[in-house]
Motif scaffolding. Structure first.
Motif, PDB file in Angstrom:
ATOM      1  N   ILE A 224      -4.944  -2.041  -7.507  1.00  0.00           N
ATOM      2  CA  ILE A 224      -5.950  -0.995  -7.361  1.00  0.00           C
ATOM      3  C   ILE A 224      -5.228   0.338  -7.503  1.00  0.00           C
ATOM      4  O   ILE A 224      -4.316   0.640  -6.718  1.00  0.00           O
ATOM      5  N   GLU A 225      -5.621   1.139  -8.487  1.00  0.00           N
ATOM      6  CA  GLU A 225      -4.883   2.358  -8.802  1.00  0.00           C
ATOM      7  C   GLU A 225      -5.852   3.532  -8.984  1.00  0.00           C
ATOM      8  O   GLU A 225      -6.777   3.461  -9.804  1.00  0.00           O
TER       9      GLU A 225
ATOM     10  N   THR B 145     -17.146  -5.182  -0.623  1.00  0.00           N
ATOM     11  CA  THR B 145     -16.675  -5.467  -1.970  1.00  0.00           C
ATOM     12  C   THR B 145     -15.556  -6.504  -1.906  1.00  0.00           C
ATOM     13  O   THR B 145     -14.668  -6.424  -1.059  1.00  0.00           O
ATOM     14  N   SER B 146     -15.618  -7.467  -2.813  1.00  0.00           N
ATOM     15  CA  SER B 146     -14.562  -8.460  -2.967  1.00  0.00           C
ATOM     16  C   SER B 146     -13.920  -8.279  -4.337  1.00  0.00           C
ATOM     17  O   SER B 146     -14.612  -8.351  -5.356  1.00  0.00           O
ATOM     18  N   ILE B 147     -12.623  -8.047  -4.344  1.00  0.00           N
ATOM     19  CA  ILE B 147     -11.858  -7.959  -5.580  1.00  0.00           C
ATOM     20  C   ILE B 147     -11.024  -9.230  -5.683  1.00  0.00           C
ATOM     21  O   ILE B 147     -10.202  -9.516  -4.808  1.00  0.00           O
ATOM     22  N   GLY B 148     -11.224  -9.993  -6.732  1.00  0.00           N
ATOM     23  CA  GLY B 148     -10.575 -11.293  -6.858  1.00  0.00           C
ATOM     24  C   GLY B 148      -9.099 -11.201  -7.208  1.00  0.00           C
ATOM     25  O   GLY B 148      -8.566 -10.118  -7.484  1.00  0.00           O
ATOM     26  N   PRO B 149      -8.417 -12.345  -7.211  1.00  0.00           N
ATOM     27  CA  PRO B 149      -6.995 -12.372  -7.544  1.00  0.00           C
ATOM     28  C   PRO B 149      -6.718 -11.839  -8.947  1.00  0.00           C
ATOM     29  O   PRO B 149      -7.478 -12.070  -9.885  1.00  0.00           O
ATOM     30  N   HIS B 150      -5.625 -11.104  -9.064  1.00  0.00           N
ATOM     31  CA  HIS B 150      -5.093 -10.641 -10.354  1.00  0.00           C
ATOM     32  C   HIS B 150      -6.066  -9.743 -11.124  1.00  0.00           C
ATOM     33  O   HIS B 150      -6.022  -9.691 -12.349  1.00  0.00           O
ATOM     34  N   CYS B 151      -6.942  -9.068 -10.385  1.00  0.00           N
ATOM     35  CA  CYS B 151      -7.814  -8.079 -11.018  1.00  0.00           C
ATOM     36  C   CYS B 151      -7.074  -6.742 -11.129  1.00  0.00           C
ATOM     37  O   CYS B 151      -6.126  -6.471 -10.398  1.00  0.00           O
ATOM     38  N   THR B 152      -7.554  -5.898 -12.034  1.00  0.00           N
ATOM     39  CA  THR B 152      -7.063  -4.532 -12.149  1.00  0.00           C
ATOM     40  C   THR B 152      -8.240  -3.580 -12.040  1.00  0.00           C
ATOM     41  O   THR B 152      -9.235  -3.730 -12.763  1.00  0.00           O
ATOM     42  N   VAL B 153      -8.135  -2.627 -11.106  1.00  0.00           N
ATOM     43  CA  VAL B 153      -9.142  -1.575 -10.962  1.00  0.00           C
ATOM     44  C   VAL B 153      -8.404  -0.249 -11.066  1.00  0.00           C
ATOM     45  O   VAL B 153      -7.515   0.035 -10.261  1.00  0.00           O
ATOM     46  N   ARG B 154      -8.796   0.534 -12.054  1.00  0.00           N
ATOM     47  CA  ARG B 154      -8.070   1.777 -12.298  1.00  0.00           C
ATOM     48  C   ARG B 154      -9.065   2.930 -12.480  1.00  0.00           C
ATOM     49  O   ARG B 154     -10.016   2.828 -13.263  1.00  0.00           O
ATOM     50  N   SER B 155      -8.845   4.009 -11.727  1.00  0.00           N
ATOM     51  CA  SER B 155      -9.646   5.237 -11.865  1.00  0.00           C
ATOM     52  C   SER B 155     -11.141   4.931 -11.846  1.00  0.00           C
ATOM     53  O   SER B 155     -11.894   5.375 -12.712  1.00  0.00           O
TER      54      SER B 155
ATOM     55  N   VAL C 126       0.864  -1.175   0.000  1.00  0.00           N
ATOM     56  CA  VAL C 126       0.000   0.000   0.000  1.00  0.00           C
ATOM     57  C   VAL C 126       0.903   1.229   0.000  1.00  0.00           C
ATOM     58  O   VAL C 126       1.725   1.402   0.913  1.00  0.00           O
ATOM     59  N   ASP C 127       0.774   2.091  -1.008  1.00  0.00           N
ATOM     60  CA  ASP C 127       1.669   3.245  -1.078  1.00  0.00           C
ATOM     61  C   ASP C 127       1.228   4.345  -0.100  1.00  0.00           C
ATOM     62  O   ASP C 127       0.127   4.295   0.476  1.00  0.00           O
ATOM     63  N   SER C 128       2.075   5.338   0.077  1.00  0.00           N
ATOM     64  CA  SER C 128       1.851   6.367   1.100  1.00  0.00           C
ATOM     65  C   SER C 128       0.702   7.299   0.783  1.00  0.00           C
ATOM     66  O   SER C 128       0.199   7.997   1.677  1.00  0.00           O
TER      67      SER C 128
ATOM     68  N   ALA D 270      -2.473   5.106  -4.663  1.00  0.00           N
ATOM     69  CA  ALA D 270      -3.269   6.342  -4.728  1.00  0.00           C
ATOM     70  C   ALA D 270      -4.763   6.059  -4.658  1.00  0.00           C
ATOM     71  O   ALA D 270      -5.550   6.594  -5.443  1.00  0.00           O
ATOM     72  N   SER D 271      -5.171   5.219  -3.722  1.00  0.00           N
ATOM     73  CA  SER D 271      -6.560   4.782  -3.643  1.00  0.00           C
ATOM     74  C   SER D 271      -7.064   4.825  -2.207  1.00  0.00           C
ATOM     75  O   SER D 271      -6.284   4.883  -1.260  1.00  0.00           O
ATOM     76  N   VAL D 272      -8.385   4.766  -2.080  1.00  0.00           N
ATOM     77  CA  VAL D 272      -9.033   4.669  -0.778  1.00  0.00           C
ATOM     78  C   VAL D 272      -9.782   3.342  -0.714  1.00  0.00           C
ATOM     79  O   VAL D 272     -10.591   3.032  -1.602  1.00  0.00           O
ATOM     80  N   ILE D 273      -9.497   2.558   0.317  1.00  0.00           N
ATOM     81  CA  ILE D 273     -10.170   1.282   0.527  1.00  0.00           C
ATOM     82  C   ILE D 273     -10.913   1.375   1.855  1.00  0.00           C
ATOM     83  O   ILE D 273     -10.288   1.553   2.905  1.00  0.00           O
TER      84      ILE D 273
END
Length: 356
Positions: free
Chosen positions: A283-284, A292-302, A248-250, A268-271
């Protein structure tokens, strides 16, 4: 005591998700539905489990293997066609022998497990020949329904009645002794062409055998429809303890109970939990909301995603907000920026798209 877990069926109510996956293996909180049942069975101290499989046998067998991950020994039993729950008992006769057994429908989710119900049957020590679990429902015509006597004993069962005699629906967990085998052999197919377990239990009652019932006070759901799947996902996520194993980035913010599995990245996200982010997901620049469940190797952008299930390898990009949605494996949801402004859809049979 043994267990019989039903993992056949076509999962037609969950299409298109179940065109490419067994319905019992669709995940809630990133864990296949079937796993919750097997874990509950193992907690009862049951070791020998028969899994009834149909057209999705290969996928189920590859996923469960020998059962050692759950602490049980799995035997696979082939059911050539979905001919009813009683038929599943019929084809499992050799595996079951004369032992008592729990029959568990693999697409059911019972919050809190089944240990207390199994223990009640064991304590009865032969005084009860069958035990059924019941739950009050608003739409009993969709289920097998029980009629109880004043003492709580089961008087009769009716399968999917047009005019329900009660609001007590059969939960997909049953406990039987050896007498069920004779009952299964003595019934005829219903108007649906299936051997109904309700008819077999009615035969036990007609023969003077004891059938008891227990009311499930906690949450129970047959996860065979999208709305139920989302609700089951919500409840499973409520059981999670937060754990961040990924990166998780700063500039990101993690709020509440959030699981970020190994290899996942949040940039750069809020979870806002409860949320689970699968291994290898990215997650970007996004917001992932509660339940919410995000599965393995998914990409969520903007994008923004709330109260949803996103299955493995899916991509969600530049989407304003998804809510109450199920995104299938390797599916892609994105926004088209070029002109002319228009919707472009490639969706399979039995899909559903709602546009604001």
């Amino acid at each position: 005591m043994k267990a019989l877990v039903l993992s056949g069926g076509t999962g037609s109510r969950l299409r298109p998700i179940t065109y490419t996956s067994a319905k019992q293996l669709v995940p809630i909180a990133n864990k296949p539905i079937l796993f919750y049942g097997l874990e509950s069975i193992a907690k009862c101290g049951i070791k020998d489990v028969g899994v009834v499989v149909g057209e999705t046998a290969k996928e189920v067998m590859e996923t469960l293997e020998d059962g050692s991950r759950f602490g049980v020994n799995i035997s696979y039993i082939r059911q050539d066609r979905p001919a009813g729950l009683a038929h599943a008992v019929f084809v499992s006769r050799e595996f079951l022998g004369d032992d008592d057994f729990v029959m568990y429908l693999g697409d059911n989710f019972i919050l809190g497990g089944i240990e207390e119900f199994v223990e009640a049957f064991r304590v009865a020590q032969g005084g009860v020949n069958a035990q059924i679990l019941l739950a009050k429902v608003e739409d009993p015509h969709r289920f097998g329904v029980a009629v109880l006597g004043e003492d709580g004993s089961v008087v009769r069962l009716v399968e999917k009645p047009e005019v329900p005699p009660s609001d007590l629906a059969l939960v997909g967990v049953y406990i039987f002794d050896k007498h069920i085998h004779e009952a299964v052999r003595s019934i005829e197919p219903s108007r649906r062409g299936e051997l109904e377990i309700t008819d077999a239990i009615d035969r036990l009652i007609e023969d003077g055998l004891s059938v008891s019932s227990s009311i499930v006070e906690g949450y129970w759901k047959d996860l065979g429809e999208p709305e139920a799947l989302l609700e089951g996902n919500r409840l499973a996520l409520d059981l999670l303890e937060g754990e961040v194993c990924g990166r998780v980035d700063s500039s990101s913010h993690i709020q509440g109970r959030v699981v970020i599995e190994h290899g996942a990245e949040v940039v750069a996200s809020v979870i806002r939990g409860p949320v689970v982010i699968g291994a290898g997901a990215r997650i970007e620049g996004s917001f992932i909301g509660p339940y919410t469940s995000i599965g393995p190797h998914c990409t969520v952008r903007s994008s923004e995603i709330d109260y949803s299930i996103v299955l493995k390898d899916a991509v969600v990009e530049y989407v304003g907000r998804l809510e109450g949605s199920i995104v299938g494996k390797a599916a892609k949801v994105t926004r088209r920026e070029s002109r002319p402004s228009a919707l472009r859809l490639v969706i399979g049979d039995n899909s559903q798209v709602e546009l604001s």
